[in-house]
Design an enzyme around this catalytic site. Structure first.
Site, short mmCIF file in Angstrom:
data_model
loop_
_atom_site.label_atom_id
_atom_site.label_comp_id
_atom_site.label_asym_id
_atom_site.label_seq_id
_atom_site.Cartn_x
_atom_site.Cartn_y
_atom_site.Cartn_z
N SER A 8 0.82 -1.23 0.00
CA SER A 8 0.00 0.00 0.00
C SER A 8 0.85 1.27 0.00
CB SER A 8 -0.94 0.03 1.21
OG SER A 8 -1.66 -1.16 1.30
N ARG A 9 2.02 1.19 -0.56
CA ARG A 9 2.93 2.35 -0.63
C ARG A 9 3.36 2.86 0.74
NH1 ARG A 9 2.97 0.62 -4.90
NH2 ARG A 9 2.62 1.56 -6.93
N LEU A 10 3.11 2.08 1.78
CA LEU A 10 3.55 2.50 3.12
C LEU A 10 4.93 1.92 3.39
CD1 LEU A 10 0.23 2.27 5.20
CD2 LEU A 10 1.28 4.25 4.10
N HIS A 11 5.88 2.39 2.60
CA HIS A 11 7.24 1.87 2.66
C HIS A 11 7.93 2.29 3.95
CE1 HIS A 11 6.21 1.29 -1.45
NE2 HIS A 11 6.24 2.57 -1.72
#
Ligand SMILES: Cc1cc2nc3c(=O)[nH]c(=O)nc-3n(C[C@H](O)[C@H](O)[C@H](O)COP(=O)(O)O)c2cc1C
Length: 196
Positions: A173-176
């Site tokens: 979810s692009r929550l790198h």
């Protein structure tokens, strides 16, 4: 170019067990970004040839475009990207030339043809054609004529002494994850998490 040609191109390349590294972490290409005194940036790939607490070492021509930028502005950014691990590491720091003895040691470990290449190629300069380069290689091969091919003064190492090191790990979810180390005046590293 038609599709048949593309297929031919593929056939010229191969990856054999005898050519690959035993350790996949030995992949050592990195992006080196530099900037001129006026702020004009430039980036290119170079090979990491050594690293320890003092910094990250690569070798090049001191009179190349990067060499000129580094003499004007001795700061650089290095970026490593591991596609398979979805991981990136970014390092910013101050750059200095390695000691002559260190440059000699690496230069002398290289094959004779590469050592001649360092003499024959005025890296990043405009040259008239390929023949000129090949003639220059012949000229230096003849000049050394089996004698010790010493390191040219305009070729050697640079060490990027890190000030920040950021580890980036791809997550869902692009929550790198991004963890940044910043060197403090005390010599300790400040560790902070950055938003992805
Ligand atoms: C995989 C790869 C590895 C390279 N390694 C080096 C290197 O270690 N040193 C170097 O000077 N150039 C290396 N080059 C060439 C540089 O990318 C660049 O073309 C050259 O250094 C001239 O850059 P400059 O004009 O910005 O100075 C490498 C290129 C590639 C694609």
């Amino acid at each position: 170019m038609n599709i048949a040609d593309i297929r031919k191109e593929y056939k010229q390349r191969s990856l054999s067990e005898k050519d690959i590294e035993e350790n996949p972490f030995k992949v050592n290409a990195m992006t080196l970004a530099t900037a001129s005194a006026t702020g004009l940036p430039a980036a290119r790939i170079v090979l990491l040839k050594g690293y320890d607490e003092k910094g990250f070492v690569f070798f090049s021509n001191y009179e190349s475009f990067k060499g000129i930028q580094l003499s004007e502005n001795p700061r650089a950014c290095l970026v490593f990207f591991w596609k398979e691990l979805e991981r990136q590491v970014r390092i910013t720091g101050l750059v200095e030339k390695t000691l002559a003895a260190e440059s000699d040691e690496y230069y002398n470990s290289r094959p004779a043809t590469s050592r001649i290449g360092a003499w024959a190629s005025p890296q990043s300069r405009v040259i008239n054609n390929r023949e000129w380069l090949e003639q220059n290689e012949k000229k230096y091969t003849a000049a050394f004529n089996g004698t010790d091919i010493v390191r040219p003064a305009n070729w050697g190492g640079y060490r990027v002494k890190p000030v920040t090191i950021e580890f980036w790990q791809g997550r869902s979810s692009r929550l790198h994850d991004r963890i940044q180390y910043t060197l403090q005046e005390t010599g300790n590293w400040l560790i902070e998490r950055l938003a992805p």
